[in-house]
Design a protein around this motif. Structure first.
Motif, PDB file in Angstrom:
ATOM      1  N   GLU A  20       6.920   1.859   6.027  1.00 63.64           N
ATOM      2  CA  GLU A  20       7.137   0.983   4.872  1.00 63.64           C
ATOM      3  C   GLU A  20       5.796   0.551   4.254  1.00 63.64           C
ATOM      4  O   GLU A  20       5.615   0.596   3.042  1.00 63.64           O
ATOM      5  CB  GLU A  20       7.923  -0.248   5.324  1.00 63.64           C
ATOM      6  CG  GLU A  20       8.665  -0.923   4.186  1.00 63.64           C
ATOM      7  CD  GLU A  20       9.504  -2.090   4.689  1.00 63.64           C
ATOM      8  OE1 GLU A  20       9.448  -3.146   4.049  1.00 63.64           O
ATOM      9  OE2 GLU A  20      10.182  -1.932   5.720  1.00 63.64           O
ATOM     10  N   LYS A  21       4.841   0.212   5.142  1.00 63.15           N
ATOM     11  CA  LYS A  21       3.531  -0.251   4.692  1.00 63.15           C
ATOM     12  C   LYS A  21       2.833   0.808   3.840  1.00 63.15           C
ATOM     13  O   LYS A  21       2.314   0.530   2.770  1.00 63.15           O
ATOM     14  CB  LYS A  21       2.643  -0.549   5.900  1.00 63.15           C
ATOM     15  CG  LYS A  21       2.483  -1.986   6.220  1.00 63.15           C
ATOM     16  CD  LYS A  21       1.467  -2.126   7.327  1.00 63.15           C
ATOM     17  CE  LYS A  21       1.290  -3.581   7.692  1.00 63.15           C
ATOM     18  NZ  LYS A  21       0.379  -3.761   8.799  1.00 63.15           N
ATOM     19  N   LEU A  22       2.849   2.043   4.361  1.00 65.26           N
ATOM     20  CA  LEU A  22       2.154   3.120   3.650  1.00 65.26           C
ATOM     21  C   LEU A  22       2.871   3.462   2.348  1.00 65.26           C
ATOM     22  O   LEU A  22       2.229   3.649   1.305  1.00 65.26           O
ATOM     23  CB  LEU A  22       2.047   4.373   4.529  1.00 65.26           C
ATOM     24  CG  LEU A  22       1.334   5.543   3.850  1.00 65.26           C
ATOM     25  CD1 LEU A  22      -0.139   5.243   3.595  1.00 65.26           C
ATOM     26  CD2 LEU A  22       1.452   6.824   4.667  1.00 65.26           C
ATOM     27  N   GLU A  23       4.194   3.522   2.403  1.00 69.64           N
ATOM     28  CA  GLU A  23       4.936   3.876   1.188  1.00 69.64           C
ATOM     29  C   GLU A  23       4.738   2.816   0.096  1.00 69.64           C
ATOM     30  O   GLU A  23       4.639   3.145  -1.082  1.00 69.64           O
ATOM     31  CB  GLU A  23       6.421   4.099   1.501  1.00 69.64           C
ATOM     32  CG  GLU A  23       6.706   5.341   2.363  1.00 69.64           C
ATOM     33  CD  GLU A  23       6.074   6.638   1.838  1.00 69.64           C
ATOM     34  OE1 GLU A  23       6.103   6.873   0.617  1.00 69.64           O
ATOM     35  OE2 GLU A  23       5.527   7.409   2.651  1.00 69.64           O
ATOM     36  N   ASP A  24       4.671   1.554   0.508  1.00 69.63           N
ATOM     37  CA  ASP A  24       4.404   0.472  -0.471  1.00 69.63           C
ATOM     38  C   ASP A  24       3.014   0.664  -1.075  1.00 69.63           C
ATOM     39  O   ASP A  24       2.800   0.495  -2.275  1.00 69.63           O
ATOM     40  CB  ASP A  24       4.461  -0.913   0.208  1.00 69.63           C
ATOM     41  CG  ASP A  24       5.893  -1.345   0.476  1.00 69.63           C
ATOM     42  OD1 ASP A  24       6.805  -0.659  -0.031  1.00 69.63           O
ATOM     43  OD2 ASP A  24       6.088  -2.331   1.212  1.00 69.63           O
ATOM     44  N   TYR A  25       2.068   1.008  -0.193  1.00 65.88           N
ATOM     45  CA  TYR A  25       0.676   1.228  -0.641  1.00 65.88           C
ATOM     46  C   TYR A  25       0.632   2.376  -1.648  1.00 65.88           C
ATOM     47  O   TYR A  25       0.007   2.268  -2.716  1.00 65.88           O
ATOM     48  CB  TYR A  25      -0.187   1.536   0.588  1.00 65.88           C
ATOM     49  CG  TYR A  25      -1.630   1.869   0.282  1.00 65.88           C
ATOM     50  CD1 TYR A  25      -2.605   0.888   0.178  1.00 65.88           C
ATOM     51  CD2 TYR A  25      -2.026   3.204   0.118  1.00 65.88           C
ATOM     52  CE1 TYR A  25      -3.937   1.201  -0.087  1.00 65.88           C
ATOM     53  CE2 TYR A  25      -3.357   3.529  -0.145  1.00 65.88           C
ATOM     54  CZ  TYR A  25      -4.304   2.528  -0.251  1.00 65.88           C
ATOM     55  OH  TYR A  25      -5.607   2.842  -0.510  1.00 65.88           O
ATOM     56  N   LEU A  26       1.336   3.466  -1.315  1.00 64.30           N
ATOM     57  CA  LEU A  26       1.315   4.633  -2.208  1.00 64.30           C
ATOM     58  C   LEU A  26       1.992   4.325  -3.548  1.00 64.30           C
ATOM     59  O   LEU A  26       1.548   4.799  -4.605  1.00 64.30           O
ATOM     60  CB  LEU A  26       1.971   5.845  -1.541  1.00 64.30           C
ATOM     61  CG  LEU A  26       1.253   6.404  -0.292  1.00 64.30           C
ATOM     62  CD1 LEU A  26       2.027   7.577   0.304  1.00 64.30           C
ATOM     63  CD2 LEU A  26      -0.176   6.840  -0.620  1.00 64.30           C
ATOM     64  N   ALA A  27       3.061   3.522  -3.472  1.00 67.41           N
ATOM     65  CA  ALA A  27       3.762   3.148  -4.721  1.00 67.41           C
ATOM     66  C   ALA A  27       2.810   2.341  -5.615  1.00 67.41           C
ATOM     67  O   ALA A  27       2.719   2.581  -6.831  1.00 67.41           O
ATOM     68  CB  ALA A  27       5.012   2.347  -4.394  1.00 67.41           C
ATOM     69  N   SER A  28       2.083   1.403  -5.002  1.00 70.60           N
ATOM     70  CA  SER A  28       1.129   0.588  -5.778  1.00 70.60           C
ATOM     71  C   SER A  28       0.007   1.463  -6.324  1.00 70.60           C
ATOM     72  O   SER A  28      -0.464   1.275  -7.452  1.00 70.60           O
ATOM     73  CB  SER A  28       0.503  -0.506  -4.908  1.00 70.60           C
ATOM     74  OG  SER A  28       1.487  -1.243  -4.290  1.00 70.60           O
ATOM     75  N   LEU A  29      -0.395   2.419  -5.518  1.00 72.40           N
ATOM     76  CA  LEU A  29      -1.474   3.324  -5.935  1.00 72.40           C
ATOM     77  C   LEU A  29      -1.031   4.165  -7.131  1.00 72.40           C
ATOM     78  O   LEU A  29      -1.779   4.336  -8.103  1.00 72.40           O
ATOM     79  CB  LEU A  29      -1.852   4.236  -4.750  1.00 72.40           C
ATOM     80  CG  LEU A  29      -2.984   5.219  -4.958  1.00 72.40           C
ATOM     81  CD1 LEU A  29      -4.295   4.515  -5.320  1.00 72.40           C
ATOM     82  CD2 LEU A  29      -3.208   6.057  -3.683  1.00 72.40           C
ATOM     83  N   GLU A  30       0.201   4.654  -7.060  1.00 78.80           N
ATOM     84  CA  GLU A  30       0.720   5.456  -8.168  1.00 78.80           C
ATOM     85  C   GLU A  30       0.782   4.623  -9.443  1.00 78.80           C
ATOM     86  O   GLU A  30       0.415   5.079 -10.529  1.00 78.80           O
ATOM     87  CB  GLU A  30       2.105   6.010  -7.817  1.00 78.80           C
ATOM     88  CG  GLU A  30       2.598   6.989  -8.870  1.00 78.80           C
ATOM     89  CD  GLU A  30       3.831   7.744  -8.452  1.00 78.80           C
ATOM     90  OE1 GLU A  30       4.413   7.416  -7.401  1.00 78.80           O
ATOM     91  OE2 GLU A  30       4.226   8.663  -9.199  1.00 78.80           O
ATOM     92  N   HIS A  31       1.225   3.378  -9.277  1.00 80.43           N
ATOM     93  CA  HIS A  31       1.308   2.441 -10.396  1.00 80.43           C
ATOM     94  C   HIS A  31      -0.088   2.259 -11.022  1.00 80.43           C
ATOM     95  O   HIS A  31      -0.265   2.321 -12.229  1.00 80.43           O
ATOM     96  CB  HIS A  31       1.852   1.115  -9.873  1.00 80.43           C
ATOM     97  CG  HIS A  31       2.025   0.090 -10.937  1.00 80.43           C
ATOM     98  ND1 HIS A  31       3.164   0.028 -11.710  1.00 80.43           N
ATOM     99  CD2 HIS A  31       1.206  -0.904 -11.359  1.00 80.43           C
ATOM    100  CE1 HIS A  31       3.016  -0.975 -12.576  1.00 80.43           C
ATOM    101  NE2 HIS A  31       1.849  -1.550 -12.378  1.00 80.43           N
ATOM    102  N   GLU A  32      -1.065   2.099 -10.132  1.00 84.41           N
ATOM    103  CA  GLU A  32      -2.457   1.896 -10.540  1.00 84.41           C
ATOM    104  C   GLU A  32      -2.984   3.130 -11.311  1.00 84.41           C
ATOM    105  O   GLU A  32      -3.612   3.020 -12.355  1.00 84.41           O
ATOM    106  CB  GLU A  32      -3.283   1.676  -9.264  1.00 84.41           C
ATOM    107  CG  GLU A  32      -4.694   1.239  -9.446  1.00 84.41           C
ATOM    108  CD  GLU A  32      -4.838  -0.257  -9.696  1.00 84.41           C
ATOM    109  OE1 GLU A  32      -5.878  -0.620 -10.209  1.00 84.41           O
ATOM    110  OE2 GLU A  32      -3.915  -1.040  -9.400  1.00 84.41           O
ATOM    111  N   ILE A  33      -2.696   4.311 -10.754  1.00 84.09           N
ATOM    112  CA  ILE A  33      -3.221   5.545 -11.354  1.00 84.09           C
ATOM    113  C   ILE A  33      -2.558   5.846 -12.699  1.00 84.09           C
ATOM    114  O   ILE A  33      -3.210   6.196 -13.678  1.00 84.09           O
ATOM    115  CB  ILE A  33      -3.028   6.743 -10.386  1.00 84.09           C
ATOM    116  CG1 ILE A  33      -3.956   6.583  -9.174  1.00 84.09           C
ATOM    117  CG2 ILE A  33      -3.308   8.078 -11.074  1.00 84.09           C
ATOM    118  CD1 ILE A  33      -3.683   7.539  -8.040  1.00 84.09           C
TER     119      ILE A  33
END
Lengths: 171, 205
Positions: free
Chosen positions: B189-202
């Protein structure tokens, strides 16, 4: 004699050729007891499984690295990018390290490693080209290429085997 | 003997980008244009160049299929090798901390601890496809803390074509690949949340 248990002396290399071949023949005999006559090409993957080892073909090998074996994890890792014939020989080579009781690399000197690898090659050659089978095939087939195809080994491997076993006159 | 030492110094300067010694420079100057390069130097130079080209071809080949790499750190390390940057220079050019690059390459940091802005910069400036980057980041996440037991292994390795260091690196990569193959990614969950935020950022959503 348990190989790898003692440091090697200068007399050992010539003595161990016979030992390596016998170890390969013994493994083939054990396999034969369970699965009947050994077909050609020798089913090297099944023999590895029979010894309790998983064989994994992996991508991330550099070309110089053909194979790895870890006796603790009971795992043989093979370079997926190499030719199947080379992969078969690599599996035989790694089984050689296991059956001959070679110690891990980091416990060995460069000279010992060289010798262990030569021994593992001798083992692999006998395992993949059993002398008994070669003598039968050589009566029917008279060229190196076809013999190599039957045993699914390289022409180089079959040539060395024929020369080492003094079978050139039979061709 | 002295000549031989000078040649070695010269080659070391060329390939390791060290300051050229006067003697080394002298050899180079003497070799051009009115003098021919001494034979031993020519041989060593060609042999070094051939090694260098082979290594470069290996790096380019690996980077042409980044999805097959073990981790995001391996990707970064190959990119650095390709452009010939040291960690410090690379980090500076990308705009991330030097320690981020070092930790990533060694897989000794949980991915989620890397600031989003740094990860965004790494992905954008290296030009890696987001999907591939995320897949490699998932691998890095799994490999964090993995200590391959390669000391117990025996390798069929052609040392004549390589070196002891390359051998260890190569063995380590194979162990990592096997580990990833065996473990399979279980979504965190932690990593997937991080990746979702990263995608949002990119993507700037």
């Amino acid at each position: 004699m348990k190989l790898g248990a003692n440091k090697l002396d200068t007399e050992l290399p010539s003595k161990r050729i016979g030992f390596c071949r016998n170890a390969a023949r013994q493994l083939l005999q054990e396999f034969k007891k369970f699965y009947g006559d050994i077909p050609l090409p020798v089913p090297i993957d099944d023999i590895a499984k029979f010894k309790g080892y998983e064989v994994h073909l992996l991508e991330n090998f550099d070309d110089e690295l053909s194979a790895l074996v870890n006796p603790e994890d009971k795992c043989i890792m093979i370079n997926k990018k190499h030719h199947p014939v080379r992969q078969r020989f690599s599996i035989g080579h790694e089984l050689g390290h296991i059956c001959l009781g070679h110690p891990p690399e980091h416990d060995s000197t460069k000279e010992e490693l060289k010798l262990y690898n030569a021994e593992a090659d001798t083992f692999a050659a006998e395992l993949l080209i059993p002398l008994e089978k070669l003598k039968i095939e050589i009566k029917k087939i008279k060229n190196f290429k076809s013999l190599a195809d039957i045993f699914k080994v390289s022409e180089q491997a079959i040539t060395i085997k024929i020369l080492e076993q003094n079978l050139l006159g039979k061709i | 003997m002295r000549e031989e030492k000078n040649i070695d110094e010269f080659l070391e300067s060329v390939f390791n980008e060290l300051p050229w010694s006067d003697e080394a420079l002298d050899i180079l100057m003497r070799s051009e244009p009115e003098h021919t390069m001494p034979e031993p130097m020519k041989e060593k130079l060609f042999s070094k160049l051939s090694e260098f080209q082979k290594e470069r071809a290996r790096v380019i080949d690996k980077l042409s299929h980044p999805e097959k790499l073990n981790s995001f750190g391996e990707f970064i390390s190959l990119i650095r090798e390709k452009i010939g940057d040291e960690v410090e220079e690379f980090a500076k050019n990308i705009g991330v901390a030097e320690s981020t690059v070092l930790h990533l390459e060694k897989n000794d940091i949980p991915i989620v601890k890397i600031p989003l802005v740094e990860m965004k910069s790494l992905i954008q400036k290296t030009g890696i496809n987001i999907k591939t980057a995320f897949s490699l980041l998932r691998n890095s996440f799994m490999l964090y803390g993995f200590k391959p037991n390669y000391f117990q292994s025996m390798a069929r390795f052609d040392i004549k074509k390589s070196s002891e260091t390359k051998k260890i690196q190569s063995i380590k990569r194979v162990y990592e690949e096997l580990y990833l193959k065996k473990m399979k990614y279980k979504p965190s969950e932690k990593l997937e949340d991080y990746l979702a935020s990263l995608e949002h950022e990119i993507r700037g959503k």
